[in-house]
Design a protein around this motif. Structure first.
Motif, PDB file in Angstrom:
ATOM      1  N   VAL A  76       1.076  -1.185  -0.098  1.00  0.00           N
ATOM      2  CA  VAL A  76       0.014   0.130  -0.107  1.00  0.00           C
ATOM      3  C   VAL A  76       0.890   1.155   0.025  1.00  0.00           C
ATOM      4  O   VAL A  76       1.794   1.344   0.899  1.00  0.00           O
ATOM      5  N   THR A  77       0.888   2.255  -0.943  1.00  0.00           N
ATOM      6  CA  THR A  77       1.708   3.385  -1.176  1.00  0.00           C
ATOM      7  C   THR A  77       0.901   4.353  -0.687  1.00  0.00           C
ATOM      8  O   THR A  77       0.032   4.602  -1.329  1.00  0.00           O
ATOM      9  N   LEU A  78       1.304   5.019   0.253  1.00  0.00           N
ATOM     10  CA  LEU A  78       0.724   6.384   0.828  1.00  0.00           C
ATOM     11  C   LEU A  78       1.535   7.476   0.303  1.00  0.00           C
ATOM     12  O   LEU A  78       2.808   7.359  -0.078  1.00  0.00           O
ATOM     13  N   THR A  79       1.045   8.573   0.879  1.00  0.00           N
ATOM     14  CA  THR A  79       2.007   9.792   0.053  1.00  0.00           C
ATOM     15  C   THR A  79       3.317   9.988   1.084  1.00  0.00           C
ATOM     16  O   THR A  79       4.198  10.373   0.468  1.00  0.00           O
ATOM     17  N   GLY A  80       3.051   9.616   2.215  1.00  0.00           N
ATOM     18  CA  GLY A  80       4.385   9.569   3.070  1.00  0.00           C
ATOM     19  C   GLY A  80       5.014   8.250   3.549  1.00  0.00           C
ATOM     20  O   GLY A  80       5.900   8.221   4.305  1.00  0.00           O
ATOM     21  N   GLN A  81       4.123   7.238   3.382  1.00  0.00           N
ATOM     22  CA  GLN A  81       4.607   5.866   3.832  1.00  0.00           C
ATOM     23  C   GLN A  81       4.267   4.826   2.844  1.00  0.00           C
ATOM     24  O   GLN A  81       3.515   4.959   2.148  1.00  0.00           O
ATOM     25  N   TYR A  82       5.222   3.688   2.827  1.00  0.00           N
ATOM     26  CA  TYR A  82       5.022   2.455   2.423  1.00  0.00           C
ATOM     27  C   TYR A  82       4.302   1.387   3.339  1.00  0.00           C
ATOM     28  O   TYR A  82       5.085   1.451   4.429  1.00  0.00           O
ATOM     29  N   HIS A  83       2.981   0.840   3.087  1.00  0.00           N
ATOM     30  CA  HIS A  83       3.015  -0.510   4.056  1.00  0.00           C
ATOM     31  C   HIS A  83       3.075  -1.575   3.457  1.00  0.00           C
ATOM     32  O   HIS A  83       2.595  -1.714   2.233  1.00  0.00           O
ATOM     33  N   LEU A  84       3.787  -2.576   4.071  1.00  0.00           N
ATOM     34  CA  LEU A  84       4.100  -3.944   3.251  1.00  0.00           C
ATOM     35  C   LEU A  84       3.556  -4.977   4.263  1.00  0.00           C
ATOM     36  O   LEU A  84       3.688  -4.885   5.335  1.00  0.00           O
ATOM     37  N   ILE A  85       2.685  -5.851   3.666  1.00  0.00           N
ATOM     38  CA  ILE A  85       1.902  -6.664   4.162  1.00  0.00           C
ATOM     39  C   ILE A  85       2.540  -8.318   3.573  1.00  0.00           C
ATOM     40  O   ILE A  85       2.369  -8.234   2.374  1.00  0.00           O
ATOM     41  N   ARG A  86       3.239  -9.115   4.481  1.00  0.00           N
ATOM     42  CA  ARG A  86       3.488 -10.216   4.012  1.00  0.00           C
ATOM     43  C   ARG A  86       3.157 -11.553   4.597  1.00  0.00           C
ATOM     44  O   ARG A  86       3.511 -11.841   5.699  1.00  0.00           O
ATOM     45  N   PRO A  87       1.906 -12.114   4.125  1.00  0.00           N
ATOM     46  CA  PRO A  87       1.561 -13.574   4.864  1.00  0.00           C
ATOM     47  C   PRO A  87       2.632 -14.569   4.937  1.00  0.00           C
ATOM     48  O   PRO A  87       3.578 -14.593   3.934  1.00  0.00           O
ATOM     49  N   LEU A  88       2.948 -15.045   6.026  1.00  0.00           N
ATOM     50  CA  LEU A  88       3.871 -16.058   6.272  1.00  0.00           C
ATOM     51  C   LEU A  88       3.544 -17.712   5.466  1.00  0.00           C
ATOM     52  O   LEU A  88       2.267 -17.919   5.286  1.00  0.00           O
ATOM     53  N   THR A  89       4.384 -18.031   4.825  1.00  0.00           N
ATOM     54  CA  THR A  89       4.245 -19.409   3.945  1.00  0.00           C
ATOM     55  C   THR A  89       4.615 -20.408   4.525  1.00  0.00           C
ATOM     56  O   THR A  89       4.227 -21.671   4.196  1.00  0.00           O
ATOM     57  N   SER A  90       5.263 -20.402   5.856  1.00  0.00           N
ATOM     58  CA  SER A  90       5.570 -21.796   6.333  1.00  0.00           C
ATOM     59  C   SER A  90       4.360 -22.562   7.093  1.00  0.00           C
ATOM     60  O   SER A  90       3.472 -21.866   7.183  1.00  0.00           O
TER      61      SER A  90
END
Length: 125
Positions: A76-90
């Motif tokens: 998710v790209t915001l004007t002042g931030q990036y938000h990264l979401i990474r589901p775990l695969t193990s």
């Protein structure tokens, strides 16, 4: 769940350039199982719950569309931030995701994605 491994993984994620906060989140409940960083500008517990809705919506959309595979990450790209979401695969991490908020002015997005992938791969639950 091994909280020592969780703490190490969260600390490692916070060393990513531009990191503002990180959380390990349960998709079923929306609850953060571990958090580091954040503050009054970034309520990680609230962000965990809100981003859970985002992950669930994407999983439903993939199911409706008949898409195979799994989510590698959501950006998710915001004007002042990036938000990264990474589901775990193990196997032991199924149903959990890492959420990382980054200061857009200080972060290298490609490097942050790669480093979060490494953190995820080393996370033993």
């Amino acid at each position: 769940m091994d909280m020592a491994h969780t703490d190490i993984a969260l600390k490692e994620a916070m060393t990513i350039e531009g990191a503002l906060g990180v959380a390990l989140v349960d998709i079923a409940s929306g609850m953060a199982l571990g958090m580091l960083g954040g503050g009054k500008e970034l309520d990680l517990a609230l962000a965990a719950a809100g981003n859970t809705d985002l992950v669930r919506a994407k999983l439903r959309a993939m199911e409706m569309l008949g898409l195979g595979g799994s989510i590698e990450d959501i950006l998710v790209t915001l004007t002042g931030q990036y938000h990264l979401i990474r589901p775990l695969t193990s196997r032991t991490g199924a149903g959990l995701f890492l959420y990382l908020a980054l200061d857009r002015n200080r972060a290298n997005l490609a490097m942050a994605r790669r480093r979060l992938q490494v953190v995820e791969s080393e996370l033993e639950l």
